[in-house]
Design a protein around this motif. Structure first.
Motif, mmCIF file in Angstrom:
data_model
loop_
_atom_site.group_PDB
_atom_site.id
_atom_site.type_symbol
_atom_site.label_atom_id
_atom_site.label_comp_id
_atom_site.label_asym_id
_atom_site.label_seq_id
_atom_site.Cartn_x
_atom_site.Cartn_y
_atom_site.Cartn_z
ATOM 1 N N GLU A 2 -1.588 17.403 -0.218
ATOM 2 C CA GLU A 2 -0.816 17.509 -1.118
ATOM 3 C C GLU A 2 0.824 17.393 -0.687
ATOM 4 O OE1 GLU A 2 -1.031 21.387 -2.875
ATOM 5 O OE2 GLU A 2 -3.078 21.009 -3.527
ATOM 6 N N ASP A 3 1.146 17.290 0.518
ATOM 7 C CA ASP A 3 2.470 17.197 0.917
ATOM 8 C C ASP A 3 2.769 15.676 1.270
ATOM 9 O OD1 ASP A 3 1.153 16.892 3.249
ATOM 10 O OD2 ASP A 3 2.119 18.043 4.665
ATOM 11 N N SER A 4 1.960 14.587 0.913
ATOM 12 C CA SER A 4 2.056 13.484 0.902
ATOM 13 C C SER A 4 3.264 12.950 0.198
ATOM 14 C CB SER A 4 0.928 12.621 0.689
ATOM 15 O OG SER A 4 -0.297 12.838 1.672
ATOM 16 N N VAL A 5 4.102 11.985 0.410
ATOM 17 C CA VAL A 5 5.196 11.870 -0.552
ATOM 18 C C VAL A 5 5.106 10.640 -1.188
ATOM 19 C CG1 VAL A 5 7.757 10.959 -0.212
ATOM 20 C CG2 VAL A 5 6.858 12.382 1.551
ATOM 21 N N ILE A 6 5.046 10.798 -2.450
ATOM 22 C CA ILE A 6 4.843 9.544 -3.544
ATOM 23 C C ILE A 6 5.884 8.462 -3.206
ATOM 24 C CG2 ILE A 6 5.041 9.114 -5.981
ATOM 25 C CD1 ILE A 6 4.477 12.204 -6.731
ATOM 26 N N GLY A 7 5.234 7.330 -3.380
ATOM 27 C CA GLY A 7 6.113 5.998 -3.221
ATOM 28 C C GLY A 7 6.035 5.416 -1.667
ATOM 29 N N GLU A 8 5.983 6.340 -0.647
ATOM 30 C CA GLU A 8 5.971 5.993 0.634
ATOM 31 C C GLU A 8 4.981 5.192 1.000
ATOM 32 O OE1 GLU A 8 5.035 8.930 4.365
ATOM 33 O OE2 GLU A 8 7.021 9.155 3.761
ATOM 34 N N PHE A 11 0.987 -1.157 0.019
ATOM 35 C CA PHE A 11 -0.003 -0.025 -0.089
ATOM 36 C C PHE A 11 0.829 1.170 0.011
ATOM 37 C CE2 PHE A 11 -2.612 -3.316 1.811
ATOM 38 C CZ PHE A 11 -3.869 -3.078 1.229
ATOM 39 N N VAL A 12 0.852 2.117 -1.096
ATOM 40 C CA VAL A 12 1.823 3.234 -1.362
ATOM 41 C C VAL A 12 1.060 4.569 -1.499
ATOM 42 C CG1 VAL A 12 3.856 1.741 -1.748
ATOM 43 C CG2 VAL A 12 2.278 2.517 -3.411
ATOM 44 N N ILE A 13 1.814 5.770 -1.397
ATOM 45 C CA ILE A 13 1.263 6.587 -1.966
ATOM 46 C C ILE A 13 1.481 7.097 -3.361
ATOM 47 C CG2 ILE A 13 1.150 9.197 -1.813
ATOM 48 C CD1 ILE A 13 1.814 8.604 1.257
ATOM 49 N N GLY A 14 0.503 7.156 -4.310
ATOM 50 C CA GLY A 14 0.644 7.481 -5.580
ATOM 51 C C GLY A 14 0.125 8.711 -6.139
ATOM 52 N N PHE A 15 0.547 9.228 -7.186
ATOM 53 C CA PHE A 15 0.250 10.537 -7.709
ATOM 54 C C PHE A 15 -0.364 10.115 -9.109
ATOM 55 C CE2 PHE A 15 1.341 14.124 -10.728
ATOM 56 C CZ PHE A 15 0.852 15.089 -9.943
ATOM 57 N N VAL A 16 -1.668 10.626 -9.404
ATOM 58 C CA VAL A 16 -2.383 10.515 -10.662
ATOM 59 C C VAL A 16 -1.895 11.490 -11.617
ATOM 60 C CG1 VAL A 16 -4.580 10.491 -11.506
ATOM 61 C CG2 VAL A 16 -4.390 9.795 -9.234
ATOM 62 N N GLN A 17 -1.035 11.027 -12.478
ATOM 63 C CA GLN A 17 -0.509 11.828 -13.402
ATOM 64 C C GLN A 17 -1.556 12.134 -14.618
ATOM 65 O OE1 GLN A 17 2.914 9.321 -14.807
ATOM 66 N NE2 GLN A 17 4.193 10.485 -13.396
ATOM 67 N N LYS A 18 -2.349 11.254 -15.124
ATOM 68 C CA LYS A 18 -3.449 11.505 -16.208
ATOM 69 C C LYS A 18 -4.497 10.480 -15.884
ATOM 70 C CE LYS A 18 -1.839 9.646 -20.234
ATOM 71 N NZ LYS A 18 -1.419 9.441 -21.606
ATOM 72 N N THR A 19 -5.645 10.934 -16.339
ATOM 73 C CA THR A 19 -6.758 10.216 -16.526
ATOM 74 C C THR A 19 -7.460 10.355 -17.880
ATOM 75 O OG1 THR A 19 -8.326 11.954 -15.708
ATOM 76 C CG2 THR A 19 -7.509 10.541 -13.964
ATOM 77 N N GLU A 20 -7.941 9.334 -18.317
ATOM 78 C CA GLU A 20 -8.453 9.194 -19.787
ATOM 79 C C GLU A 20 -10.042 8.271 -19.576
ATOM 80 O OE1 GLU A 20 -4.942 9.029 -23.084
ATOM 81 O OE2 GLU A 20 -5.085 7.047 -21.675
ATOM 82 N N SER A 21 -10.763 8.709 -20.613
ATOM 83 C CA SER A 21 -11.859 8.007 -20.463
ATOM 84 C C SER A 21 -11.809 6.336 -21.097
ATOM 85 C CB SER A 21 -12.996 8.622 -21.577
ATOM 86 O OG SER A 21 -13.306 9.764 -21.095
ATOM 87 N N HIS A 22 -12.300 5.474 -20.539
ATOM 88 C CA HIS A 22 -12.220 4.109 -20.666
ATOM 89 C C HIS A 22 -13.000 3.833 -22.228
ATOM 90 C CE1 HIS A 22 -12.810 -0.063 -20.768
ATOM 91 N NE2 HIS A 22 -12.114 -0.283 -19.410
#
Length: 203
Positions: free
Chosen positions: A191-197, A96-107
């Motif tokens: 917003e200050d959550s660390v990606i990958g942590e 279970f890790v912190i992720g950053f949503v870079q992009k969303t596209e319609s299915h």
């Protein structure tokens, strides 16, 4: 590798799962207190059951057992005592890790689903998500393949309406967080959550 123990529900048996996929056909081989479980199609070891487990190690869990270096050593020693020669590939990285949503596209095949590109620190995952509040730029909790949810569900590589999905973007309810309300969509972190942590959850 995932470990499960439930004395009241299953008995004094440690269930060890090596893969996140379910083989169609299995074959089993027993040696003393150990039963090895293989995928019959390729002879891959997918799991094992250790009977009389409490005689080999201390077990207090009622569900998933935390995998530590000490516990992995006890498991290896218990296999040796039963004459089982198996090389355990132990992964201690967080599921279970912190992720950053870079992009969303319609299915392409489902109006209510989004295909998300999510940075989890050491890799970028494609995850199909149905939450109405998912958006680019969010910090979220990602259950990677192999993670065990509070419900007992194991996260696996999947294909949702024809699109590959590796992992799950989680809601507070799915993470079993206190005071979580159903139907609130995915959990959006500060917003200050660390990606990958690692994100610590309560199972």
């Amino acid at each position: 590798m995932n470990l499960f123990y439930n004395l009241n529900g299953v008995g004094d048996v440690l269930l060890v799962q090596f893969t996140a996929t379910r083989p169609k056909d299995i074959k089993m081989e027993s040696k003393a207190d150990v039963t090895l479980i293989y995928d019959e199609s390729n002879n891959e070891l997918v799991g094992l059951n250790l009977f009389n487990a409490s005689s080999y190690m201390k077990l207090k869990a009622d569900g998933q057992v935390e995998l530590t270096e000490g516990f992995a050593l006890e498991l290896k020693q218990s296999l040796v005592k039963n004459g089982v020669d198996v090389q355990l590939d132990v992964d201690f990285t967080p599921k279970f890790v912190i992720g950053f949503v870079q992009k969303t596209e319609s299915h392409p095949n489902a109006d209510k689903l989004k295909v998300c590109t999510v940075d989890v620190g050491d890799e970028t995952l494609q995850i199909v998500c149905g939450a109405s509040n998912i958006a680019e730029g969010q910090k979220v909790v990602v259950a990677k393949v192999g993670a065990v949810m509070a419900s007992g569900t194991v996260i696996r590589d999947a294909e949702l309406r024809g699109v590959a999905s590796s992992g799950m973007i989680c809601s507070a309810t799915e993470l079993n967080l206190p005071n979580a309300e159903k139907g609130q969509g995915i959990l959006v972190l500060e917003e200050d959550s660390v990606i990958g942590e690692a994100f610590i959850v309560s199972n």
